[in-house]
Scaffold this motif. Structure first.
Motif, PDB file in Angstrom:
ATOM      1  N   LEU A 107      12.957   7.508  -8.690  1.00 34.93           N
ATOM      2  CA  LEU A 107      13.123   6.102  -8.315  1.00 34.93           C
ATOM      3  C   LEU A 107      12.010   5.699  -7.354  1.00 34.93           C
ATOM      4  N   PHE A 108      11.542   4.462  -7.489  1.00 41.04           N
ATOM      5  CA  PHE A 108      10.426   3.979  -6.678  1.00 41.04           C
ATOM      6  C   PHE A 108      10.802   2.652  -6.034  1.00 41.04           C
ATOM      7  N   PHE A 109      10.559   2.522  -4.714  1.00 39.67           N
ATOM      8  CA  PHE A 109      10.966   1.332  -3.967  1.00 39.67           C
ATOM      9  C   PHE A 109       9.843   0.897  -3.034  1.00 39.67           C
ATOM     10  N   ASP A 110       9.793  -0.424  -2.806  1.00 39.19           N
ATOM     11  CA  ASP A 110       8.911  -0.899  -1.728  1.00 39.19           C
ATOM     12  C   ASP A 110       9.722  -1.529  -0.611  1.00 39.19           C
ATOM     13  N   ASP A 111      11.052  -1.326  -0.655  1.00 40.80           N
ATOM     14  CA  ASP A 111      11.962  -1.887   0.349  1.00 40.80           C
ATOM     15  C   ASP A 111      12.804  -0.752   0.946  1.00 40.80           C
ATOM     16  N   ASP A 121       0.817  -1.210   0.000  1.00 42.46           N
ATOM     17  CA  ASP A 121       0.000   0.000   0.000  1.00 42.46           C
ATOM     18  C   ASP A 121       0.848   1.257   0.000  1.00 42.46           C
ATOM     19  N   GLU A 122       2.073   1.146   0.528  1.00 45.71           N
ATOM     20  CA  GLU A 122       2.931   2.330   0.638  1.00 45.71           C
ATOM     21  C   GLU A 122       4.300   2.034   0.029  1.00 45.71           C
ATOM     22  N   ILE A 123       4.782   2.956  -0.792  1.00 46.80           N
ATOM     23  CA  ILE A 123       6.110   2.814  -1.385  1.00 46.80           C
ATOM     24  C   ILE A 123       6.892   4.106  -1.157  1.00 46.80           C
ATOM     25  N   ILE A 124       8.176   4.041  -1.476  1.00 48.83           N
ATOM     26  CA  ILE A 124       9.048   5.208  -1.303  1.00 48.83           C
ATOM     27  C   ILE A 124       9.409   5.760  -2.672  1.00 48.83           C
ATOM     28  N   HIS A 125       9.209   7.057  -2.823  1.00 48.71           N
ATOM     29  CA  HIS A 125       9.540   7.747  -4.075  1.00 48.71           C
ATOM     30  C   HIS A 125      10.710   8.687  -3.794  1.00 48.71           C
ATOM     31  N   ILE A 126      11.811   8.480  -4.529  1.00 45.54           N
ATOM     32  CA  ILE A 126      12.996   9.324  -4.349  1.00 45.54           C
ATOM     33  C   ILE A 126      13.267  10.077  -5.650  1.00 45.54           C
ATOM     34  N   ASN A 140      21.564  18.638  -6.416  1.00 50.86           N
ATOM     35  CA  ASN A 140      20.625  19.209  -5.464  1.00 50.86           C
ATOM     36  C   ASN A 140      20.217  18.122  -4.481  1.00 50.86           C
ATOM     37  N   SER A 141      19.601  18.505  -3.405  1.00 45.86           N
ATOM     38  CA  SER A 141      19.258  17.542  -2.354  1.00 45.86           C
ATOM     39  C   SER A 141      18.212  16.534  -2.835  1.00 45.86           C
ATOM     40  N   LEU A 142      18.337  15.325  -2.292  1.00 46.95           N
ATOM     41  CA  LEU A 142      17.323  14.318  -2.581  1.00 46.95           C
ATOM     42  C   LEU A 142      15.972  14.744  -2.018  1.00 46.95           C
ATOM     43  N   ILE A 143      14.926  14.404  -2.725  1.00 45.91           N
ATOM     44  CA  ILE A 143      13.565  14.618  -2.239  1.00 45.91           C
ATOM     45  C   ILE A 143      12.945  13.244  -2.026  1.00 45.91           C
ATOM     46  N   ILE A 144      12.576  12.928  -0.782  1.00 45.24           N
ATOM     47  CA  ILE A 144      12.072  11.602  -0.446  1.00 45.24           C
ATOM     48  C   ILE A 144      10.630  11.720   0.035  1.00 45.24           C
ATOM     49  N   ASN A 145       9.741  10.960  -0.606  1.00 42.64           N
ATOM     50  CA  ASN A 145       8.337  10.964  -0.227  1.00 42.64           C
ATOM     51  C   ASN A 145       7.837   9.538  -0.059  1.00 42.64           C
ATOM     52  N   LYS A 146       6.876   9.368   0.822  1.00 43.21           N
ATOM     53  CA  LYS A 146       6.171   8.100   0.913  1.00 43.21           C
ATOM     54  C   LYS A 146       4.835   8.248   0.179  1.00 43.21           C
TER      55      LYS A 146
END
Length: 746
Positions: A510-514, A490-495, A542-548
């Motif tokens: 980039l998209f991860f579920d781990d 249901d939830e993944i990480i988008h970087i 530039n800085s990474l942008i990390i979202n769930k």
């Protein structure tokens, strides 16, 4: 079966001439068929050009155009050009006229081969004599040709008006559209006069359609020489196979043609390896497979295996086709050890697109010193420059010394030595992305330019939020949709990894579920930042942008596609699911992966909602095979949906007898599942009849092999059970089922 008694089915020396052996190019053929149909209906056809690298398969595709055009009643004319054709205008247009006239004669126009007109034509073009009987000399160009040759004047200019008149005479006689198929048209790029003549004679000539083939350099050169011609050709690019499925078809068709089931001698895992090493190039696929099959015939192996010995044979085959003594730099390359070949591979990125400094930086910024130190890399670079293996071109870009053969030989020599070599002409930003992707192995990824980044975010927001709207962009929607559809969590990480290269902003998504996989990106970025600071480079970070991201269900994702009300997007989404569900089902059998099986059904349900529950306007083999879809529903016991698919196939005119036979078998299984055993014998007879008819029409013994079938049987207690079997032969299976159930009282 004794393989030594069979001919090797892989012909790397010649283009494909038979439809049954032609693989891939479905999109190209679809476009070609459109313009051929258009040309058959109008007196103003649109000309075509097939553009691609050497040995990309242009001539094979031209052969298919010839076959397709013949089906539409075109008079087909083949004109194979060579270097000598550009030397004399008179000889060049004689070649064109002779090809057109002989095609008409061979179809028995103008009295055919035994007629007086053909006899007079032979006198004009062979003896350079002209009869006084005007009845047998309806053309003006052959008369001009005869008189010029009799006077020893090959420099005589072709009369455009006379040539046009002769074209009209031929067209009036044959009373159909005429298509001229020119192969190896690069020779035309060196003659402005010939191009002008072609334009003047053919561009406004009714009922004549031209098809040119040439390398990617052809049309820019033609445009420089004579710009209007470029606008009068519909360009069709002929590249290497992008999809592994096309490579699989390219391997399988020749085997099936000689009665061998591919799975008997070709491991499924080898397809990926072959696709990668050949880079999807049809010539190389045929060359490698020829040598793999040869090993079986010689009794060295019992399967088509891609090993060191095969690569050595490929290299030796290349050596026999060329005089290596005339290519001394290849001897330099053969003297390199594995480490030097690896360094050459690292430097063979962004060739013709980037400077040597940029390419040297590319290696260090992504990999640091893990593959090669900066000092060793620079030493190798200097050696390659000194020996002339690499050079800096006038634009300041790094390039490789050789032609297509030198590159091909270098690649296979290096791979034989254990180096996964490839020449790379991507731009620098693409190679940054490819390097980062290969290093991090993200589950899914996407690269976009700055101008598209807002659209990427907007598209993600559209799929994740109920109130969001979107300016639908086909490429971006497809990318985000296919990424999100693959995840089960249901939830993944988008970087988001932003960087600036030469003043232009780029964004890697980039998209991860781990979580551990996502952490690798953060660790990499920290190392990357240090190397950028330590190095004089044209890249800034530039800085990474990390979202769930909370992903909606697959059902909700499909509804989002429906809400766009876009036929083009809907069609592409359906084609995506139509390609994926058969592949993922086979993979699930190999891996015994229940999770994969669930997504297979999800693919089918997406098609059902997007097409079966709406207008069914995309319900065709071009987009997905309904027989396969019905099978997935059947094995998941969704029998009403399976019956619906079966009924559709039965009523459709698009499915051949093999599909109908397979559909009948599956429908019988559905009936057995619902307790109806009375029709087994009749249905299996129909399966066998249809399959045998298909065998005869294709003239191949194993044309009725299947990927998998659900086969009914009985347990020891007499209960009916079903077993999924891989790679069965349909006729034999139907005979077995018929015999087995006949032994039980129904």
């Amino acid at each position: 079966m004794s393989y030594s008694e069979l001919s090797n089915p892989y012909d790397f020396a010649n283009p494909v001439t038979e439809e049954k052996l032609f693989a891939g190019r479905s999109d190209e053929l679809k476009e070609i068929r459109y313009y051929l149909n258009h040309g058959a209906k109008t007196n103003k056809p649109i000309n075509l050009s097939l553009i691609g690298d050497r040995a990309a398969g242009k001539t094979s595709l031209l052969n298919m155009i010839e076959i397709e055009a013949s089906k539409l009643n075109f008079l087909t004319v083949r004109i194979d050009l060579d270097e000598g054709d550009k030397e004399s205008q008179l000889q060049f247009f004689y070649k064109i006229f002779d090809s057109i006239f002989n095609s008409a004669i061979n179809d028995n126009y103008f009295g055919g081969v035994g007629g007086a007109i053909f006899d007079e034509y032979l006198n004009q073009t062979s003896a350079y004599t002209v009869s006084n009987n005007i009845e047998f000399r309806p053309f003006l160009f052959p008369i001009q040709f005869a008189k010029a040759m009799d006077a020893g004047r090959t420099d005589v200019l072709t009369s455009e008006s006379n040539f046009k008149r002769d074209l009209e005479t031929i067209n009036k006689e044959v009373n159909t559209s005429i298509i001229l198929l020119f192969d190896e048209c690069n020779v035309l790029s060196e003659s402005r006069v010939l191009l002008e003549k072609i334009r003047n004679i053919f561009m406004n000539k009714t009922n004549y359609m031209l098809v040119f083939t040439g390398t990617k350099e052809l049309f820019p050169v033609i445009d420089e020489i004579f710009s209007p011609i470029i606008r009068q050709f519909k360009k069709i690019t002929v590249d290497e196979y992008k999809d592994i499925e096309d490579t699989e078809i390219c391997v399988s068709k020749p085997l099936l043609d000689i009665g061998i089931e591919p799975s008997d001698i070709f491991e499924n895992s080898t397809f990926r390896e072959l696709h990668n090493i050949s880079e999807g190039k049809p010539y190389e696929i045929q060359l490698i497979c020829h040598n793999m099959f040869k090993k079986i015939q010689e009794g060295i192996t019992d399967s088509m295996t891609l090993n060191h010995s095969v690569l050595e044979d490929v290299r030796l085959e290349l050596e026999t086709s060329q005089d290596l003594a005339k290519r001394p730099k290849l001897y330099e390359i053969k003297s390199f050890n594995k480490e030097s070949l690896q360094h050459l591979n690292y430097l063979s990125k962004s060739l013709k697109r980037s400077t040597s400094t940029e390419i040297l930086n590319l290696e260090y910024l992504i990999y640091g010193n893990t593959r090669v130190t900066k000092a060793d890399f620079k030493t190798s670079y200097d050696k390659f420059i000194d020996k002339g293996i690499l050079f800096v071109n006038p634009e300041g870009r790094l390039d490789f010394f050789g032609d297509d053969f030198d590159k091909l030989y270098t690649k296979y020599y290096a791979r034989e030595a254990g180096v996964q070599f490839e020449f790379n002409y991507y731009n620098l930003e693409s190679n940054y992305y490819r390097g980062i992707r290969d290093l991090l192995h993200p589950t899914n990824s996407h690269l976009s330019l700055n101008r598209d980044n807002a659209l990427v975010h907007q598209t993600i927001d559209y799929f994740l939020n109920t109130t969001a709207t979107i300016n639908a962009d086909l490429s971006t929607v497809m990318t985000i949709y296919t990424i999100l559809f693959q995840f089960r969590k249901d939830e993944i990480i988008h970087i988001e990894m932003p960087f600036n290269l030469n003043g232009t902003n780029f964004f890697i998504h980039l998209f991860f579920d781990d979580k551990d996989e996502a952490k690798k990106v953060v660790d990499f970025q920290n190392e990357f930042e240090k190397r950028v600071k330590d190095n004089s480079t044209n890249i800034t970070l530039n800085s990474l942008i990390i979202n769930k991201l909370k992903i909606p269900s697959r059902v909700e994702l499909v509804k989002k596609i429906q809400a766009l009300h876009s036929n083009s997007i809907t069609k592409d989404v359906i084609k995506y699911h139509g390609v994926r569900f058969p592949i993922e089902h086979i993979e699930s059998l190999l891996e015994e992966n229940d999770e994969r099986e669930n997504i297979v059904l999800a693919h089918c349900n997406a098609i059902w909602e997007l097409d079966f529950n709406s207008k069914r306007q995309f319900c065709s083999i071009e987009n997905y095979n309904v027989v396969n879809m019905g099978y997935i529903y059947m094995i998941n016991l969704l029998l009403e949906e399976a019956k619906y698919c079966s009924d559709f196939v039965t009523s459709s005119l698009e499915y051949n007898k093999f599909h109908l036979s397979l559909n009948t078998f599956n429908r019988s299984v559905i009936e057995i599942m619902t307790g109806n055993l009375n029709a087994i014998q009749t249905n299996m007879d129909r399966v066998i009849t249809l399959a045998k008819d298909y065998q005869e029409s294709t003239n191949t013994v194993d044309s009725t092999s299947c990927s998998c079938l659900l086969i009914p049987s009985r347990t020891g207690d007499g209960d009916i059970t079903f077993i999924e079997v891989e790679n069965p032969e349909l006729i034999q299976t139907a005979l077995d089922v018929k015999a087995y159930f006949k032994s039980f009282k129904i």
